[in-house]
Design an enzyme around this catalytic site. Structure first.
Site, PDB file in Angstrom:
ATOM      1  N   CYS A  76      17.411  -6.533 -45.818  1.00  0.00           N
ATOM      2  CA  CYS A  76      17.262  -5.951 -44.475  1.00  0.00           C
ATOM      3  C   CYS A  76      18.182  -6.626 -43.468  1.00  0.00           C
ATOM      4  O   CYS A  76      18.402  -7.837 -43.513  1.00  0.00           O
ATOM      5  CB  CYS A  76      15.809  -6.024 -44.038  1.00  0.00           C
ATOM      6  SG  CYS A  76      14.700  -5.079 -45.109  1.00  0.00           S
TER       7      CYS A  76
ATOM      8  N   SER B 247       6.553 -12.922 -41.418  1.00  0.00           N
ATOM      9  CA  SER B 247       7.835 -12.437 -41.902  1.00  0.00           C
ATOM     10  C   SER B 247       8.957 -13.095 -41.119  1.00  0.00           C
ATOM     11  O   SER B 247       8.804 -13.450 -39.948  1.00  0.00           O
ATOM     12  CB  SER B 247       7.903 -10.921 -41.718  1.00  0.00           C
ATOM     13  OG  SER B 247       9.232 -10.464 -41.794  1.00  0.00           O
TER      14      SER B 247
END
Length: 557
Positions: free
Chosen positions: A191, A474
């Protein structure tokens, strides 16, 4: 050669027979055997292209006189595993990756190793294996995804998670969320922001285990394939010169990695992974590098935050790469680090910098100077206090100025699911401090990442809500979110006895996390304290028994 164990002498005729079944000929037995650990899988975007990278690595090895042998290890996509039972397996998978690479390499007596890796727990797991095995090794990280675009702005996976929160608050409609979903992740690669996968790729290059620009070159780029090919050639050189990970992974190399982490504003998960890698070096060499939370905080006070990359800012990994990549950041902080260290190029960091980058080519809009940083301190801060005696972690680079100090009442939950339901149902008020316990390495078990609650808070535009947990967040998390509270609740840390309404003080500048309770009250509460039972089986049961505290890197003991 180590591989003589399986190929030299009459008594190894049976072994050679099996290798011949794999296509080897007489000439191959004269070559060094190079293992290629590949985490390719069809289910993780950061890994779906790794076959192409492997082919380039193999060609480089063959062209330089080595014999490549590819094998695979596992990978879990944290984004897909998020917010359900699957996330309990994410951090534990790091240990499986390390053990699987170790097992295959030892089982087949490879002379050297190329690690092809991407994403959160796979890269640190492979680096742990490299330190543990200590044979010539080079790492090729798979590269970042091209960022998506929506309404003229960069978007990524975090944008979609925050979009879910915005939808629940009525700030966007389902059509808008669907457009985000379809544009945020346009293809292969990890990502696009400075989340854990890309942070670890950048730190791997900084440590000296990847070729220059490997950490930031995009997954889809021809440059990535060129780096892969050159890495294949270079691993044969490393074998011939007997350059080992232990020659590269020195105390100063780890200090450099932490300095890079602070300069970039990297993921808080590095406070788990870098100590775990250093622990493998310690075990191998019987030394004590002391890569711990105190070192993170010390270096954070010395190295300013100079890159404003998503989720802390608007720039992406692609922008960082185009601005000069890791060599440019190293050049910028050169006065604060040791650049006379060996790397897999066979040259020093300083020589790599001089070969790779010119001062005039650095984009100072993306990589700021030390004199004009984004923040005067590094991206990560370590807080301590009566609520976290052994420390806890926050990405201070992603916290708005008005929330660097916050004092508010606790709302306490025993799991991620409980708090997410309350956020989406509008039961959270400005000023609250959300406390999630029993999500640590033992208590979870598995220390789940919690992107859903942090993204929901941001998506609902709650500006003055803080969140703390003995679990973790995260690498895409932003805002006043404190993780890794240690000791964890399941180890009878003070977070276990926090109750609704207790006043919690968060003072990031002064590195303090306290609950307004005196020692007598805390001790009284512990008298009536019982750890909730969580029935686990299979791999998680073993993990729960063996894993240590988050402040020690959640390593096995």
């Amino acid at each position: 050669m180590l591989s003589d164990n399986v190929k030299k002498g009459n008594e190894r005729a049976p072994h050679r027979s099996l290798f011949r079944a794999c296509g080897l000929n007489d000439d191959d037995f004269k070559k060094p055997f190079i293992g290629i650990a590949n985490s390719f899988t069809d289910v993780v975007p950061g890994h779906i292209h790794l076959k192409k990278i492997s082919e380039a690595v193999k060609k480089g090895i063959n062209d330089n006189g080595g014999r490549p042998f590819e094998f695979n290890t596992i990978a879990i996509c944290d984004g897909i595993a998020m917010n359900h039972e699957g996330m309990k397996y994410s951090l534990p998978s790091r240990e499986l990756v390390a053990a699987s690479v170790e097992s295959v390499v030892k089982g087949h007596s490879f002379d050297a190793l190329v690690l092809i890796t991407s994403c959160d727990k796979v890269t640190p797991g492979m680096l742990m294996a490299a330190a543990r095995l200590d044979i010539p090794t080079i790492v090729v990280t798979g590269g970042a995804m091209v960022p998506g675009y929506h309404n003229g702005k960069h978007v990524d996976l975090i944008s979609v998670y925050e979009g879910v929160g915005a939808l629940s608050a009525g700030l966007i409609d389902e059509n808008e969320l669907n457009e985000l979903e379809n544009s945020a992740c346009p293809g292969e690669g990890s990502c696009a922001g400075l989340f854990t996968a890309n942070t670890m790729a950048c730190l791997t290059e900084t440590l000296g285990l990847s070729l220059p620009f490997c950490g930031t070159s995009l997954a889809v780029s021809e440059e990535k394939l060129e780096i892969a090919y050159n890495s294949g050639k270079q691993i044969v050189e490393l074998f011939e010169k007997n350059i080992l990970p232990s020659d590269i992974l020195t105390k100063d190399a780890f200090n450099n990695a932490l300095a890079m982490d602070m300069a970039l504003g990297g993921s808080t998960n590095t406070t788990l992974h870098i100590p775990a890698i250093a622990n493998e070096v310690n075990l191998k060499n019987d030394i004590n590098l002391k890569v711990n939370l105190d070192l993170f905080d010390k270096i954070s006070k010395e190295i300013p935050h100079i890159c404003s990359i998503s989720p802390a800012g608007e720039d992406t990994i692609e922008d960082l790469h185009n601005a000069g990549g890791i060599p440019a950041v190293l050049k910028t902080i050169e006065s604060k680090i040791n650049t006379n260290l060996l790397t897999v190029t066979g040259k020093t960091i300083k020589e790599n910098i001089n070969d790779s980058i010119n001062e005039n080519d650095i984009d100072r809009l993306v990589i700021r100077s030390m004199e004009k940083p984004v923040h005067t301190e590094g991206g990560i801060a370590i807080l301590k206090g009566n609520l976290a005696p052994n420390g806890c972690v926050i990405k201070q680079a992603a916290v708005e100025k008005e929330m660097l100090y916050h004092k508010g009442p606790a709302k306490v939950y025993n799991s991620e699911e409980e708090v997410v339901n309350n956020i989406f149902n509008g039961k959270i008020s400005e000023g609250d401090v959300l406390v999630i316990k029993y999500e640590g390495p033992k208590g979870g078990p598995g220390m789940r990442e919690m992107l859903n609650p942090t993204s929901a808070i941001m998506g609902r535009n709650l500006k003055k809500v803080a969140l703390l947990t003995d679990g973790r967040f995260s690498g895409g998390t932003r805002g006043p979110c404190i993780g890794h509270v240690s000791p964890e609740a399941a180890d009878k840390g003070p977070i276990a006895i926090v109750e609704d309404g207790d006043i919690i003080t968060i003072d990031i500048k002064n590195r303090i996390l306290n609950v307004d309770l005196d020692d007598k009250t805390i001790n009284e509460r512990f008298k009536n304290f019982n750890i909730p039972k969580k029935e686990v089986n299979g791999w998680l049961k073993f993990y729960q028994r063996l894993v240590s505290s988050a402040d020690e890197g959640a390593i096995f003991k």
